[in-house]
Design an enzyme around this catalytic site. Structure first.
Site, PDB file in Angstrom:
ATOM      1  N   ASP A   1       7.548 -17.574  19.993  1.00  0.00           N
ATOM      2  CA  ASP A   1       7.196 -16.465  20.793  1.00  0.00           C
ATOM      3  C   ASP A   1       7.581 -16.984  22.900  1.00  0.00           C
ATOM      4  O   ASP A   1       7.879 -15.669  22.632  1.00  0.00           O
ATOM      5  CB  ASP A   1       5.535 -16.861  20.825  1.00  0.00           C
ATOM      6  CG  ASP A   1       4.732 -16.105  19.559  1.00  0.00           C
ATOM      7  OD1 ASP A   1       5.702 -16.058  18.376  1.00  0.00           O
ATOM      8  OD2 ASP A   1       3.758 -16.271  19.159  1.00  0.00           O
TER       9      ASP A   1
ATOM     10  N   ASP B   1       9.584 -13.568  23.688  1.00  0.00           N
ATOM     11  CA  ASP B   1       9.199 -12.565  25.071  1.00  0.00           C
ATOM     12  C   ASP B   1      10.132 -13.137  26.166  1.00  0.00           C
ATOM     13  O   ASP B   1      10.387 -11.884  26.643  1.00  0.00           O
ATOM     14  CB  ASP B   1       7.684 -13.708  25.188  1.00  0.00           C
ATOM     15  CG  ASP B   1       7.075 -13.495  23.971  1.00  0.00           C
ATOM     16  OD1 ASP B   1       7.035 -12.671  23.818  1.00  0.00           O
ATOM     17  OD2 ASP B   1       5.388 -13.778  24.535  1.00  0.00           O
TER      18      ASP B   1
ATOM     19  N   LYS C   1      -0.586  -0.739  -6.415  1.00  0.00           N
ATOM     20  CA  LYS C   1      -1.072   0.694  -5.379  1.00  0.00           C
ATOM     21  C   LYS C   1      -1.397   0.321  -4.383  1.00  0.00           C
ATOM     22  O   LYS C   1      -2.802  -0.530  -4.029  1.00  0.00           O
ATOM     23  CB  LYS C   1      -1.801   1.409  -6.014  1.00  0.00           C
ATOM     24  CG  LYS C   1      -2.112   3.030  -5.608  1.00  0.00           C
ATOM     25  CD  LYS C   1      -2.588   3.285  -6.241  1.00  0.00           C
ATOM     26  CE  LYS C   1      -3.242   5.505  -5.222  1.00  0.00           C
ATOM     27  NZ  LYS C   1      -4.145   4.559  -3.989  1.00  0.00           N
TER      28      LYS C   1
ATOM     29  N   ARG D   1       1.656  12.377   5.217  1.00  0.00           N
ATOM     30  CA  ARG D   1       0.970  13.108   4.348  1.00  0.00           C
ATOM     31  C   ARG D   1       0.218  14.445   4.305  1.00  0.00           C
ATOM     32  O   ARG D   1       1.620  15.639   4.019  1.00  0.00           O
ATOM     33  CB  ARG D   1       0.611  12.718   2.767  1.00  0.00           C
ATOM     34  CG  ARG D   1       0.634  14.159   2.176  1.00  0.00           C
ATOM     35  CD  ARG D   1      -0.406  13.528   0.389  1.00  0.00           C
ATOM     36  NE  ARG D   1      -0.098  11.771   0.186  1.00  0.00           N
ATOM     37  CZ  ARG D   1       0.734  11.298  -0.773  1.00  0.00           C
ATOM     38  NH1 ARG D   1       1.942  12.045  -0.668  1.00  0.00           N
ATOM     39  NH2 ARG D   1       0.525  10.122  -0.604  1.00  0.00           N
TER      40      ARG D   1
ATOM     41  N   LYS E   1       5.606   4.050 -12.996  1.00  0.00           N
ATOM     42  CA  LYS E   1       7.378   5.586 -12.577  1.00  0.00           C
ATOM     43  C   LYS E   1       7.788   5.428 -13.611  1.00  0.00           C
ATOM     44  O   LYS E   1       8.679   3.900 -14.319  1.00  0.00           O
ATOM     45  CB  LYS E   1       7.367   5.282 -11.169  1.00  0.00           C
ATOM     46  CG  LYS E   1       6.573   5.556 -10.403  1.00  0.00           C
ATOM     47  CD  LYS E   1       7.731   5.088  -8.987  1.00  0.00           C
ATOM     48  CE  LYS E   1       6.823   5.387  -7.892  1.00  0.00           C
ATOM     49  NZ  LYS E   1       7.604   4.722  -6.367  1.00  0.00           N
TER      50      LYS E   1
ATOM     51  N   CYS F   1     -29.879 -18.770  22.292  1.00  0.00           N
ATOM     52  CA  CYS F   1     -30.210 -19.580  24.124  1.00  0.00           C
ATOM     53  C   CYS F   1     -31.914 -18.832  24.279  1.00  0.00           C
ATOM     54  O   CYS F   1     -31.872 -19.386  25.334  1.00  0.00           O
ATOM     55  CB  CYS F   1     -29.164 -18.671  25.362  1.00  0.00           C
ATOM     56  SG  CYS F   1     -29.653 -16.937  25.351  1.00  0.00           S
TER      57      CYS F   1
ATOM     58  N   CYS G   1     -28.077  -9.719  23.306  1.00  0.00           N
ATOM     59  CA  CYS G   1     -28.286 -10.914  24.156  1.00  0.00           C
ATOM     60  C   CYS G   1     -27.514 -10.886  24.991  1.00  0.00           C
ATOM     61  O   CYS G   1     -26.844 -10.371  25.681  1.00  0.00           O
ATOM     62  CB  CYS G   1     -28.277 -12.982  23.080  1.00  0.00           C
ATOM     63  SG  CYS G   1     -28.014 -13.329  24.906  1.00  0.00           S
TER      64      CYS G   1
END
Length: 738
Positions: free
Chosen positions: A38, A42, A138, A159, A311, A436, A451
């Site tokens: 990475d 970068d 699908k 669409r 199809k 806590c 909290c």
């Protein structure tokens, strides 16, 4: 002879960086076989960004840098599809009660009886049964059409109504798996269609974060995807891990394929992501076998799928079969029923999230559903429990939302035991945080209990990340991996413990490989350089102004603007902690929508002279006052004193109206900024605020000026309708000079 040490020309270096980044994007997003870390990726991206900044004429619309998301959009433009984008006819799997009723007259009927009828129908239309089909999953996502011209992505559209959709090009560009350029040889006009989706793991993580933030969870991955694509800020879209799989086409010039199966191969050749699961049955029996196999295999897919797309393979037959006004006759989507199971809700437990939100969890009698054994399911919040009337000891129906996250669908009240008991989260935890034992509260307008203890260990990692963020105290090197290990190793339990860190011991901190770059298989030592960077940043943070410290504490309803207004009214943090101004303000009714003049009349007499901005209203004052009166707030003051810290204001001016900006034409005026200007919008915001003005995000009758750059869009239209003065940059500078 060329100088061996000369730098390549900017255009050549940009072309080379673009080529390298596209190559590595293909390896990472298409083939899952990255070659570099990475950090190396970068570095290449950073160099390209810098070159494009220095040579803007060389920046291209298909540059890899365009994926990070640009400025927020004013709204989505409508664009007409080149050819209608029809939906596919749904063929539903029969429900158990429907199958039972059908078998009374047709004993041999199966759950796929509707599919058999569809299969026979298109065979009759063709006049023969020798037809090869294709079948693929699908994907439960959002349909999109991407148009490439001369190999470059021109635009992308939803669409919509099938004829017209929203232009979401900027959002689509943030999806790394979608190429911005196709390889040489692609058709001059190539409209390819697919499904944008959110992978299962990313969806689960997003919902976890929303639960922790007290936000409503997305119902399923499609819901999350649709909500993301509707965002007007491409940077927010870029922050959510969407993906896309292409499956069909619209208008194509000189198509290099004549069947659906050949089209699938073309997608791969062009670097367009396609389905990994694809079969070609020729008979009804083969089709049913494929559907059965898909129903088994889909539970291991990295995305949600709710059925099979079937199809006719031969494209010549598509024209022969034709289409209705809604869908083609040569394809259908066979929808699976979501698998549901009945089980016993034995108890409810409560988890404390990393932002302090308390989440109820159903503890279930283990049951096998959608490929895994489920023994727990989130109940999200008390409102969800009350709405579904979920009680301890109930028999419930569960399913995996989007085939991923176990969820309680409903209670079978007919099987409810006489001794079943309603569940109250507040009573269960006795009004205290389970982590806590600090106080919990339910903020107005939110359904979640949270909290509010600053020192809650369950929230330590999230609070440290916020404390160290750029807008807070900007502590370089203190990211998620470091924060998690500091808390896990009990080196720190609150944000202020960070100031006890020493570079030598910090350097030996071992980070988890999962948080590091590709190629790491064992923990990595933080190291002296990173440790020195963190401790140096912590030392710098000691001198940060009061407003940043207030924001860094992560107090609910205290954002950057409210923190800066608090700092204007107080000399230092100790004064804030015992502030009579905030105490008086907290006692007032909310006046957020009132004008300054009206607010003065509503104000407590001691507050009138301060002209407090609406960013700091009674609700914000109540929260910060409650914070400093809480045990966690008192602990903050104690620890700051122990470290010799008392952050001071760099904008202290409680009676600014009598002293500052008396002769400024901008003082007291409200601006809205829109369009493309010579500098980023935050720079203009700073200028306006420095002159005593205010910047709002939306146009209203209270707006004095709209500062409008190029492509100002709907905000300019609204300003003109409301009679708000519109300034271009030159007019703004003239006003500034007055």
């Amino acid at each position: 002879m060329d100088d061996l040490f000369s730098q390549p020309a900017p255009d050549k270096r940009i072309a080379e960086l673009t080529r390298q980044l596209e190559h590595h994007n293909q390896l990472y997003y298409q083939e899952a076989e990255p070659e570099i870390s990475d950090a190396e990726y970068d570095a290449l991206m950073g160099e390209l960004k810098q070159l494009e900044k220095e040579h803007p004429s060389l920046a291209k619309p298909d540059s890899p840098t365009q994926r990070v998301g640009g400025a927020p959009l004013e709204g989505f433009e409508q664009r007409q599809h080149l050819v209608p984008m029809l939906s596919i006819e749904d063929i539903h799997e029969l429900k158990p009660e429907e199958l039972e009723e059908l078998q009374a007259t047709k004993p041999a009927a199966t759950r796929a009886e509707n599919l058999r009828e569809w299969f026979k129908r298109f065979q009759r239309s063709l006049g023969h049964s020798d037809v090869r089909l294709t079948i693929e999953p699908k994907i439960d996502g959002v349909a999109v059409s991407c148009v490439y011209r001369d190999g470059v992505l021109d635009y992308a559209v939803t669409r919509g109504d099938g004829a017209t959709g929203d232009d979401i090009t900027q959002n689509i560009k943030t999806i790394q798996s979608i190429p911005l350029r196709l390889p040489a040889g692609a058709p001059a006009l190539f409209e390819v269609r697919g499904e944008v989706f959110m992978p299962n793991a990313a969806f689960a993580k997003l919902n976890q974060q929303r639960d922790e933030n007290g936000e409503p969870a997305f119902v399923n991955p499609r819901n999350a995807t649709a909500g993301t694509l509707k965002q007007l800020d491409p940077k927010l879209v870029a922050s959510r891990p969407l993906d896309c799989i292409f499956h069909s086409y619209g208008l194509v010039e000189d198509a290099p394929y004549s069947s659906v199966s050949e089209f699938q191969k073309t997608l791969k050749e062009y670097g367009l992501k396609s389905t990994h699961w694809f079969h070609q049955p020729s008979t009804m029996d083969e089709l049913l076998e494929c559907i059965q196999k898909l129903d088994q295999d889909r539970h291991d897919f990295p995305y949600a799928t709710d059925g099979a797309v079937i199809k006719v393979d031969d494209l010549a037959l598509h024209a022969q079969l034709g289409a209705t006004s809604k869908h083609p006759k040569w394809a259908c989507a066979y929808k699976f029923l979501p698998e549901q199971k009945e089980t016993l809700l034995k108890s409810v437990t409560v988890q404390v999230g990393r932002t302090g939100v308390l989440t109820p969890v159903a503890e279930l009698e283990p049951v096998f559903v959608s490929g895994t054994t489920v023994s727990r399911a989130t109940l999200h919040n008390q409102d969800e429990i009350d709405r579904k009337d979920i009680r301890l000891g109930d028999t419930v129906i569960i399913e995996k939302a989007g085939e991923i996250i176990p969820a309680v669908v409903k209670v079978i009240t007919a099987k409810r035991a006489a001794d079943s008991k309603p569940f109250s989260l507040y009573d269960y935890v006795d009004g205290q945080c389970p982590s806590c034992h600090g106080p919990i509260e339910q903020e107005e307008g939110f359904v979640a209990w949270r909290c509010v203890n600053f020192a809650c260990p369950a929230q330590a990692v999230t609070r440290i990340k916020h404390f160290a963020s750029r807008k807070a105290l900007d502590i370089d090197g203190l990211g998620t991996a470091v924060a998690e290990k500091l808390v896990e190793n009990q080196i720190v339990s609150t944000t202020l413990d960070l100031f006890d860190l020493e570079a030598d011991s910090l350097a030996d901190l071992l980070l988890d490989p999962a948080k590091l770059e590709f190629g790491d298989s064992k923990p990595r030592r933080l190291g002296e350089k990173k440790a020195a960077l963190i401790t140096s940043s912590l030392n710098d943070a000691r001198k940060a102004p009061l407003s940043r410290w207030i924001y860094a504490m992560g107090i609910p309803h205290i954002g950057e603007s409210a923190a800066r207004e608090i700092a204007r009214l107080h000399k230092d943090l100790r004064e804030v902690a015992s502030s009579p101004i905030l105490q008086d303000l907290a006692e007032l009714p909310d006046f957020e929508e009132l004008s300054v003049s009206k607010r003065k009349k509503e104000n407590h007499p001691r507050l009138a002279k301060y002209q407090i901005e609406s960013e700091l209203g009674p609700v914000s004052a109540q929260h910060i006052t409650a914070f400093f009166h809480s045990e966690g707030g008192k602990l903050v003051i104690e620890k700051l004193q122990a470290h010799g810290l008392n952050p001071t204001s760099d904008n202290y001016d409680p009676e600014k109206s009598a002293l500052e900006h008396a002769d400024s034409a901008i003082a007291g005026k409200t601006f809205v900024i829109t369009g493309t200007l010579s500098k980023p919008r935050p720079e203009f915001k700073k200028i306006i605020e420095a002159e005593g003005g205010k910047v709002s995000g939306s146009i209203s009758g209270k707006t004095d000026y709209l500062l409008a750059g190029e492509k100002a869009g709907s905000k300019r239209t609204k300003a003109e309708d409301l009679g708000v003065a519109v300034l271009d940059e030159a007019a703004f500078n003239e006003l500034l000079a007055k």
